[in-house]
Design a protein around this motif. Structure first.
Motif, short mmCIF file in Angstrom:
data_model
loop_
_atom_site.label_atom_id
_atom_site.label_comp_id
_atom_site.label_asym_id
_atom_site.label_seq_id
_atom_site.Cartn_x
_atom_site.Cartn_y
_atom_site.Cartn_z
N SER A 100 56.66 40.74 36.74
CA SER A 100 55.77 40.55 37.87
C SER A 100 54.07 40.67 37.36
O SER A 100 53.70 41.36 36.29
CB SER A 100 55.51 41.44 39.23
N ASP A 143 51.03 40.34 42.74
CA ASP A 143 52.34 41.08 43.16
C ASP A 143 51.79 42.35 42.96
O ASP A 143 52.55 42.57 44.29
CB ASP A 143 53.59 40.59 42.34
N GLY A 177 53.42 40.76 48.10
CA GLY A 177 53.40 41.40 47.37
C GLY A 177 52.24 43.08 48.47
O GLY A 177 52.34 42.78 49.47
#
Length: 235
Positions: free
Chosen positions: A10, A71, A97
């Motif tokens: 991520s 994220d 997120g």
């Protein structure tokens, strides 16, 4: 890390603190890490220690990133005025997120730690009294930037030998200012406490790690189409 952050790979923005230990942990977990700090020396230090991360000197209230790009955003210290970061955090987080907060505090519920605190506080009343655990759920939701939160606590045991424990006590400035007799007596008492509780050659200091996730208001995210960078440039 597994609970606090998305899956490996991520894109994570870390509001760097200290010497970058948490930033390094993020990289070791397989994330693509960006970090920001306002201090040039800190930025250089962390960039050197964590070469795989992209470290920038920037204010958390003026993040030089495009909207809806990360994220997760991580904050792993007792940063003052965290609510000031919320508008920018919401802007640069992608839909789905979240903001990830982590605070580590000593766990004073363990009896021997309370005994240690009582010893030190006879000479230094401010020692081992902090209970800061970061923003509450109510504080995160107060201004409407975030609409949901979740929290979980973990316990961490840190091995400490006799010499290290005595050094931790000696580092406190009020202890350094004691006269020779009081100084010797305090260290002797701490040493006796260690010998009383030690198993083998060490004791374990207990810490409590408070983790909290917060998800932005999607309507506010959608309302921020651009960000000014410097004076003239826009994403």
């Amino acid at each position: 890390m597994a609970w606090l952050l998305p899956e490996a790979g991520s894109r994570v923005l870390d509001l760097c603190s200290g010497k970058g230990a948490f930033t390094r942990d993020l990289v070791s977990e397989g994330h693509r890490v960006f970090g920001i700090t306002t201090d040039a020396a800190t930025a250089e230090l962390i960039a050197t220690r964590v070469a795989a991360a992209t470290i920038l000197r920037a204010r958390p209230t003026q993040m030089p990133f495009r909207p809806r790009w990360f994220d997760a955003i991580t904050i792993a210290d007792d940063r003052p005025n965290i609510p000031e970061v919320f508008p920018e955090a919401v802007r640069v987080l992608r839909p789905g997120g979240h903001l990830a907060l982590l605070r580590t505090t000593r766990d004073d519920t363990v009896p021997w730690v309370r005994r240690l605190a009582a010893l030190i506080q006879t000479h230094d009343p401010t020692a081992m009294t902090s209970t800061t655990t970061g923003p509450t759920e109510e504080e995160l939701l107060a201004d409407g930037w975030f609409v949901a939160t979740d929290a979980k606590a973990f316990r961490l045991w840190v091995p400490v030998d006799r010499r290290t424990l005595l050094a931790m006590v000696e580092r406190r400035l009020p202890v350094q200012k004691l006269d020779d007799t009081a100084h010797r007596n305090l260290l002797a008492d701490v040493g006796m406490l260690f010998d009383d509780i030690a198993r083998g050659h060490e004791v374990k200091l207990p810490y409590r790690i408070e983790c909290r996730k917060a998800w932005p208001d999607p309507d506010r995210q959608a309302a921020e189409p651009s960000v000014t960078i410097g004076i003239h440039l826009h994403w």
